[in-house]
Design a protein around this motif. Structure first.
Motif, PDB file in Angstrom:
ATOM      1  N   TRP A 444      -7.211   3.255  -9.235  1.00 26.25           N
ATOM      2  CA  TRP A 444      -6.036   2.734  -8.538  1.00 26.25           C
ATOM      3  C   TRP A 444      -6.416   1.758  -7.422  1.00 26.25           C
ATOM      4  O   TRP A 444      -5.539   1.224  -6.757  1.00 26.25           O
ATOM      5  CB  TRP A 444      -5.238   3.885  -7.903  1.00 26.25           C
ATOM      6  CG  TRP A 444      -4.538   4.793  -8.838  1.00 26.25           C
ATOM      7  CD1 TRP A 444      -5.040   5.375  -9.965  1.00 26.25           C
ATOM      8  CD2 TRP A 444      -3.188   5.262  -8.732  1.00 26.25           C
ATOM      9  NE1 TRP A 444      -4.096   6.177 -10.553  1.00 26.25           N
ATOM     10  CE2 TRP A 444      -2.948   6.124  -9.812  1.00 26.25           C
ATOM     11  CE3 TRP A 444      -2.164   5.047  -7.810  1.00 26.25           C
ATOM     12  CZ2 TRP A 444      -1.732   6.771 -10.015  1.00 26.25           C
ATOM     13  CZ3 TRP A 444      -0.946   5.690  -8.005  1.00 26.25           C
ATOM     14  CH2 TRP A 444      -0.739   6.541  -9.105  1.00 26.25           C
ATOM     15  N   LEU A 445      -7.691   1.577  -7.212  1.00 24.81           N
ATOM     16  CA  LEU A 445      -8.140   0.785  -6.060  1.00 24.81           C
ATOM     17  C   LEU A 445      -7.522  -0.611  -6.045  1.00 24.81           C
ATOM     18  O   LEU A 445      -7.196  -1.168  -4.999  1.00 24.81           O
ATOM     19  CB  LEU A 445      -9.673   0.713  -6.071  1.00 24.81           C
ATOM     20  CG  LEU A 445     -10.339  -0.079  -4.955  1.00 24.81           C
ATOM     21  CD1 LEU A 445      -9.936   0.453  -3.586  1.00 24.81           C
ATOM     22  CD2 LEU A 445     -11.858  -0.038  -5.092  1.00 24.81           C
ATOM     23  N   ARG A 446      -7.338  -1.175  -7.233  1.00 28.94           N
ATOM     24  CA  ARG A 446      -6.810  -2.540  -7.262  1.00 28.94           C
ATOM     25  C   ARG A 446      -5.376  -2.623  -6.713  1.00 28.94           C
ATOM     26  O   ARG A 446      -4.949  -3.689  -6.306  1.00 28.94           O
ATOM     27  CB  ARG A 446      -6.892  -3.144  -8.667  1.00 28.94           C
ATOM     28  CG  ARG A 446      -6.086  -2.425  -9.722  1.00 28.94           C
ATOM     29  CD  ARG A 446      -6.081  -3.206 -11.016  1.00 28.94           C
ATOM     30  NE  ARG A 446      -5.026  -4.231 -11.001  1.00 28.94           N
ATOM     31  CZ  ARG A 446      -4.512  -4.766 -12.094  1.00 28.94           C
ATOM     32  NH1 ARG A 446      -4.970  -4.429 -13.272  1.00 28.94           N
ATOM     33  NH2 ARG A 446      -3.553  -5.663 -12.010  1.00 28.94           N
ATOM     34  N   VAL A 447      -4.652  -1.501  -6.719  1.00 29.81           N
ATOM     35  CA  VAL A 447      -3.251  -1.546  -6.263  1.00 29.81           C
ATOM     36  C   VAL A 447      -3.181  -1.975  -4.782  1.00 29.81           C
ATOM     37  O   VAL A 447      -2.578  -3.006  -4.471  1.00 29.81           O
ATOM     38  CB  VAL A 447      -2.520  -0.213  -6.548  1.00 29.81           C
ATOM     39  CG1 VAL A 447      -1.109  -0.238  -5.986  1.00 29.81           C
ATOM     40  CG2 VAL A 447      -2.496   0.074  -8.044  1.00 29.81           C
ATOM     41  N   PRO A 448      -3.821  -1.240  -3.847  1.00 27.62           N
ATOM     42  CA  PRO A 448      -3.755  -1.723  -2.454  1.00 27.62           C
ATOM     43  C   PRO A 448      -4.536  -3.017  -2.239  1.00 27.62           C
ATOM     44  O   PRO A 448      -4.138  -3.847  -1.412  1.00 27.62           O
ATOM     45  CB  PRO A 448      -4.351  -0.574  -1.633  1.00 27.62           C
ATOM     46  CG  PRO A 448      -5.128   0.249  -2.593  1.00 27.62           C
ATOM     47  CD  PRO A 448      -4.472   0.097  -3.931  1.00 27.62           C
ATOM     48  N   LEU A 449      -5.638  -3.208  -3.000  1.00 23.12           N
ATOM     49  CA  LEU A 449      -6.414  -4.447  -2.804  1.00 23.12           C
ATOM     50  C   LEU A 449      -5.574  -5.672  -3.148  1.00 23.12           C
ATOM     51  O   LEU A 449      -5.598  -6.685  -2.449  1.00 23.12           O
ATOM     52  CB  LEU A 449      -7.672  -4.432  -3.680  1.00 23.12           C
ATOM     53  CG  LEU A 449      -8.892  -3.723  -3.093  1.00 23.12           C
ATOM     54  CD1 LEU A 449     -10.039  -3.713  -4.100  1.00 23.12           C
ATOM     55  CD2 LEU A 449      -9.344  -4.367  -1.784  1.00 23.12           C
ATOM     56  N   GLU A 450      -4.801  -5.574  -4.242  1.00 17.70           N
ATOM     57  CA  GLU A 450      -3.975  -6.729  -4.632  1.00 17.70           C
ATOM     58  C   GLU A 450      -2.863  -6.977  -3.622  1.00 17.70           C
ATOM     59  O   GLU A 450      -2.499  -8.115  -3.352  1.00 17.70           O
ATOM     60  CB  GLU A 450      -3.403  -6.528  -6.041  1.00 17.70           C
ATOM     61  CG  GLU A 450      -4.472  -6.799  -7.085  1.00 17.70           C
ATOM     62  CD  GLU A 450      -4.034  -6.492  -8.510  1.00 17.70           C
ATOM     63  OE1 GLU A 450      -2.868  -6.122  -8.724  1.00 17.70           O
ATOM     64  OE2 GLU A 450      -4.894  -6.612  -9.395  1.00 17.70           O
ATOM     65  N   SER A 451      -2.319  -5.892  -3.049  1.00 20.42           N
ATOM     66  CA  SER A 451      -1.280  -6.084  -2.020  1.00 20.42           C
ATOM     67  C   SER A 451      -1.874  -6.810  -0.822  1.00 20.42           C
ATOM     68  O   SER A 451      -1.235  -7.687  -0.241  1.00 20.42           O
ATOM     69  CB  SER A 451      -0.744  -4.750  -1.524  1.00 20.42           C
ATOM     70  OG  SER A 451      -0.140  -4.056  -2.554  1.00 20.42           O
ATOM     71  N   ILE A 452      -3.097  -6.409  -0.433  1.00 23.55           N
ATOM     72  CA  ILE A 452      -3.725  -7.051   0.728  1.00 23.55           C
ATOM     73  C   ILE A 452      -3.966  -8.529   0.423  1.00 23.55           C
ATOM     74  O   ILE A 452      -3.678  -9.407   1.248  1.00 23.55           O
ATOM     75  CB  ILE A 452      -5.035  -6.325   1.111  1.00 23.55           C
ATOM     76  CG1 ILE A 452      -4.691  -4.937   1.650  1.00 23.55           C
ATOM     77  CG2 ILE A 452      -5.836  -7.123   2.138  1.00 23.55           C
ATOM     78  CD1 ILE A 452      -5.879  -4.069   2.005  1.00 23.55           C
ATOM     79  N   ALA A 453      -4.436  -8.792  -0.798  1.00 25.71           N
ATOM     80  CA  ALA A 453      -4.704 -10.191  -1.167  1.00 25.71           C
ATOM     81  C   ALA A 453      -3.406 -11.002  -1.104  1.00 25.71           C
ATOM     82  O   ALA A 453      -3.381 -12.102  -0.540  1.00 25.71           O
ATOM     83  CB  ALA A 453      -5.313 -10.249  -2.566  1.00 25.71           C
ATOM     84  N   ALA A 454      -2.313 -10.440  -1.647  1.00 27.33           N
ATOM     85  CA  ALA A 454      -1.051 -11.188  -1.671  1.00 27.33           C
ATOM     86  C   ALA A 454      -0.529 -11.396  -0.244  1.00 27.33           C
ATOM     87  O   ALA A 454      -0.109 -12.494   0.120  1.00 27.33           O
ATOM     88  CB  ALA A 454      -0.017 -10.432  -2.509  1.00 27.33           C
TER      89      ALA A 454
END
Ligand SMILES: Nc1ncnc2c1ncn2[C@@H]1O[C@H](COP(=O)(O)OP(=O)(O)O)[C@@H](O)[C@H]1O
Ligand SMILES: O=P(O)(O)O[C@H]1O[C@H](CO)[C@@H](O[C@H]2O[C@H](CO)[C@@H](O)[C@H](O)[C@H]2O)[C@H](O)[C@H]1O
Length: 463
Positions: A444-454
């Motif tokens: 699930w790590l990509r879920v918060p990482l993608e939010s931070i990137a966006a």
């Protein structure tokens, strides 16, 4: 190290609620052990252990409900709960296991609430009930199997006993805040608790909280992701607004709970120095997470800029006790409306920090993150589908807006008027989530990482 400590050192890291995963346990010590239930020499027994672990200089305490039976007598349904066979530290050899799985023992545990002064119970562990509370016994405790930071036992349709796994000396905020909300239609009523005196601490430590069971409660995360999934699968006509009415209602309920907490417990206003300290704590949290998850580095400058904007906000920010780990999995929908659960705060943060007054906008930020999570979670299995991604993000945006509208309508500070504060809190929560996912659910790590990137790519909010 005793044999039981050795068995626990091997068992603890495999538990969902163990917060030090991935780091070797260098020290382990049973700090206290108290018998809660005995049923004769050949029957099961239940002891509560406070176990202290040391990992790279970091010390933690955990509660273990230790079941024991004669070796070879563990029923097949308890095999998955086995800790091992203890030959030395247990007197006679015994099969020891996680008693939370043992319906016979958990049923007897509930009976202890009805007989708080039962013989054999050490004075250092106490079963407390609220004045006038008559505990209905007779049901076995069924363990909830969800992804929990603690262990909850459900007794029929009557009670939930939440046993806190990671222990911090002193009262648990979950009990404290539920007591402050007692009588509110938006929280489960507390009925009692178990407390213990930990060696070296004058204030009792909460081991478990007994609450009324909320029947027919639908989990907020399940409801929201079902709405988002229907959207991704193309069901319904007004797809983007699916769940928005519920999100607005949740916003109103959240504001009412915040007002009740502000009415029952201390409040204050954040000083400029306090804002600076808070921003510094967020910077430190980012550094800790960045050391474990290198992907954060490229976004760090934008995140730091948001923290700097927060430190310079000149409007007075009211602070109070808040939920502290607010997300869709912490709310349930009943026939009457939304009910909030789990006021423990972020389980890995020291209780002293969780009990600090904070802006209620932190909870708003937590729930806004959760709408992003629901959308991001559903995209995990569908990489590179721009149309789907657009639809999922639109779903999250609609629900975020609806929640904020509801929150302001319910009497909370209008989130639209505090964008810099909200942005910093959202980044801080997402950084926490990055660490949480890296340690617990790497998929699930990509879920918060993608939010931070966006969010890092979005223009800064106007000052
Ligand atoms: N009083 C209650 N009535 C009904 N279900 C409950 C109650 N308390 C907790 N639950 C269920 O148990 C789940 C986990 O409880 P929670 O307090 O969030 O534990 P944890 O801190 O371990 O995550 C909730 O999401 C909810 O589904
Ligand atoms: O166990 P708790 O409920 O106290 O909270 C911890 O676990 C949560 C996950 O179970 C975690 O929440 C994150 O994932 C949720 C979806 O499963 C999502 O709704 C939240 O927005 C997201 O933060 C929580 O952060 C953690 O403290």
């Amino acid at each position: 190290m005793s044999q039981l400590e050795e068995l626990l050192a091997a068992w603890l890291p495999r538990q969902r609620w163990f917060s030090g995963k991935g780091i070797p346990i260098q020290q382990i010590r049973i700090e206290s052990r108290h018998t809660l239930v005995t049923t004769g020499p050949d029957g099961p027994g239940l002891d509560v252990l406070v176990v202290r672990t040391g990992q790279r200089g970091r010390s933690s305490r955990y509660q273990v409900l230790l079941g024991s039976r004669p070796p070879g007598s563990l029923p097949p349904d308890l095999a998955r709960a086995a800790i091992g066979v203890c030959r030395a530290a247990c007197g006679r050899p015994k099969a020891v296991y996680d008693a939370a799985h043992d319906a016979q023992l958990t049923g007897l545990l509930l009976e202890r609430f009805a007989l708080p002064a039962a013989p054999g119970l050490s004075g250092q562990v106490r079963f407390r009930t609220l004045p006038g509370e008559r505990i209905r016994t007779g049901s076995p405790g069924r363990m909830l199997t969800g992804e929990q930071s603690n262990t909850s036992l459900v007794f029929g349709q009557d009670y939930v006993l939440k046993t806190f796994r990671r222990l911090w000396p002193g009262p648990n905020p979950d009990l404290e805040l539920n007591m402050a909300l007692s009588g509110s239609p938006y929280a489960a009523r507390p009925c009692g608790w178990i407390e213990a005196d930990l060696p070296g601490y004058a204030t009792p430590t909460t081991l478990a909280m007994l609450q009324t069971f909320i029947p027919q409660a639908a989990d907020g995360w399940v409801l929201a992701t079902a709405g988002a999934r229907a959207l991704l699968e193309g069901a319904g006509t007004d797809r983007e607004s699916a769940f928005a009415g519920e999100a607005a209602r949740l916003g109103r309920t959240t504001a009412r709970v915040h007002r009740s907490l502000a009415g029952a417990l201390p409040t204050d206003v954040l000083s400029p120095a306090g804002a600076g300290e808070l921003a510094q704590a967020m910077v430190e949290r980012l550094a800790t997470a960045g050391a474990e998850v290198p992907e954060l580095a490229e976004h760090a400058p934008r995140v730091m800029a948001a923290y700097a904007d927060f430190a310079e906000v000149d409007e007075p920010l009211p602070i109070q006790r808040i939920h502290g780990d607010y997300h869709l999995g912490q709310v349930v929908r009943t026939g009457e409306g939304w009910v909030l659960l789990d006021f423990e705060g972020e389980p890995t943060m020291p209780v002293r920090d969780r009990r600090r007054l904070s802006s209620p906008l932190r909870d708003v930020a937590g729930m806004l993150r959760s709408f992003d999570y629901a959308a991001g979670f559903l995209l995990v299995g569908h990489p590179d589908d721009p149309e789907l991604e657009w639809a999922a993000r639109a779903w999250a945006r609609n629900n975020r807006e609806a929640f904020c509208r509801g929150y302001a309508d319910g009497g909370g500070p209008d989130p639209d008027k505090h964008l810099a504060v909200l942005r910093a809190f959202e980044f801080d929560k997402a950084v926490y989530e990055v660490l949480y996912e890296a340690r617990n659910r790497p998929n699930w790590l990509r879920v918060p990482l993608e939010s931070i990137a966006a969010a890092a790519a979005a223009p800064p909010v106007p000052g």
